[in-house]
Design an enzyme around this catalytic site. Sequence first.
Site, PDB file in Angstrom:
ATOM      1  CG  HIS A   1     -13.858 -24.250 -47.853  1.00  0.00           C
ATOM      2  ND1 HIS A   1     -13.069 -23.755 -48.864  1.00  0.00           N
ATOM      3  CD2 HIS A   1     -13.448 -25.540 -47.693  1.00  0.00           C
ATOM      4  CE1 HIS A   1     -12.230 -24.692 -49.280  1.00  0.00           C
ATOM      5  NE2 HIS A   1     -12.435 -25.775 -48.595  1.00  0.00           N
TER       6      HIS A   1
ATOM      7  CG  ASP B   1     -11.108 -21.007 -51.359  1.00  0.00           C
ATOM      8  OD1 ASP B   1     -11.687 -20.013 -51.833  1.00  0.00           O
ATOM      9  OD2 ASP B   1     -11.471 -21.573 -50.317  1.00  0.00           O
TER      10      ASP B   1
ATOM     11  CG  HIS C   1     -12.006 -16.265 -50.578  1.00  0.00           C
ATOM     12  ND1 HIS C   1     -12.951 -16.933 -51.337  1.00  0.00           N
ATOM     13  CD2 HIS C   1     -12.257 -14.947 -50.717  1.00  0.00           C
ATOM     14  CE1 HIS C   1     -13.756 -16.037 -51.915  1.00  0.00           C
ATOM     15  NE2 HIS C   1     -13.354 -14.824 -51.557  1.00  0.00           N
TER      16      HIS C   1
ATOM     17  CG  ASP D   1     -11.310 -20.030 -46.787  1.00  0.00           C
ATOM     18  OD1 ASP D   1     -11.663 -18.842 -46.875  1.00  0.00           O
ATOM     19  OD2 ASP D   1     -11.835 -20.938 -47.463  1.00  0.00           O
TER      20      ASP D   1
ATOM     21  CG  HIS E   1     -17.089 -19.095 -44.963  1.00  0.00           C
ATOM     22  ND1 HIS E   1     -17.687 -19.015 -46.209  1.00  0.00           N
ATOM     23  CD2 HIS E   1     -16.875 -17.806 -44.579  1.00  0.00           C
ATOM     24  CE1 HIS E   1     -17.828 -17.744 -46.558  1.00  0.00           C
ATOM     25  NE2 HIS E   1     -17.341 -16.991 -45.589  1.00  0.00           N
TER      26      HIS E   1
ATOM     27  CG  ASP F   1     -14.750 -22.217 -52.074  1.00  0.00           C
ATOM     28  OD1 ASP F   1     -15.655 -22.048 -52.916  1.00  0.00           O
ATOM     29  OD2 ASP F   1     -14.713 -21.616 -50.995  1.00  0.00           O
TER      30      ASP F   1
ATOM     31  CG  ASP G   1     -14.857 -19.150 -53.763  1.00  0.00           C
ATOM     32  OD1 ASP G   1     -13.700 -19.550 -53.923  1.00  0.00           O
ATOM     33  OD2 ASP G   1     -15.250 -18.679 -52.675  1.00  0.00           O
TER      34      ASP G   1
ATOM     35  CD  GLU H   1     -18.497 -21.699 -49.159  1.00  0.00           C
ATOM     36  OE1 GLU H   1     -19.621 -21.206 -49.438  1.00  0.00           O
ATOM     37  OE2 GLU H   1     -17.933 -21.529 -48.044  1.00  0.00           O
TER      38      GLU H   1
END
Length: 325
Positions: free
Chosen positions: A114, A142, A144, A146, A159, A248, A250, A293
């Site tokens: 990312h 996401d 996260h 980030d 990332h 992302d 994830d 990702e």
Amino acid sequence: MNTDIVQSRFLSNPQDLGVVAVGFSKGQPKAGVDAGPEALIDSGLLTQIREELGYKLHGDAKVQKYEELIATTDADHRGMKNPLTTSAVNRKISQQVYEHAKEGRLVLTLGGDHSVAIGTVTGSAKAVRERLNREIALIWVDAHADINTPEVSDSGNIHGMPVAFASGLAKDDKEEYFGWIKDDMLLNVKKLVYIGLRDVDKAEKQILRENGIKAFSMFDVDRYGIGRVVEMALAYIGADTPIHLSFDVDALDPMWAPSTGTPVRGGLTLREGDYICEAVHQTGSLVAIDLVEVNPSLAATEAGAQETVRAGCSLVRCALGETLL
């Protein structure tokens, strides 16, 4: 072509798709995420986009590895790992995205980790300012946030920093260390919305609060449902704003996308992820998409890797106008 149903608000050539395929992994420590774009393409994604959704493709048919930009020595800088390489590659990505976007094309970037969003978001922002005299909105889907700055990052992995650099919350005076990011390339954090957060660092929580950044965690998804969350996110952005969607994989629960670098239980279902993409497409405001990702090497089984690739392809197709009916 399903996109005929939705009138694009901001693209002069909405039937054209600029493709940037980024085989890059230096923003984080786990090998294999550079193979994600190739796995997506090998599964037939670009063919589906061209033949089933009717787009005319421009740009990368094969994955770029940017080997000529990898620094021979790349010492830590302000705690960042691989800073020279990550900066140089993102500068190149930013230019690639900009070149597509300034032609009025929708831009699809397949990553890679990312960190590549430093390039994609700055390229989008610059092109939209030049072409339309507007700011972009960024919907960041996401697990996260980030949005670490180099000084507060526990890991030094870039990332975990792309939103900070793309918005100017993190800066560097040196050209080789992200100093190439100029004011006309920056995202306004008041146009930033998160969906799906569930693993946010303590320092990132403080950054979100101090800057009044709009964020919908998995708590909000559970409380309101994905339909209401997306409705609130889009209302916050406003109908007159071009949207860059950075997804992302994830963000999805590992049940749906196990083959990724930092999986976190309790995430979105695949249908919820698809719904976000479908709803953003239907606004007619989408100008750029990132899908990042996917790491085929990290699944416990080959089936897990294939499941993650299929999920990534589904998200992209939905963002490009695929509908259930």
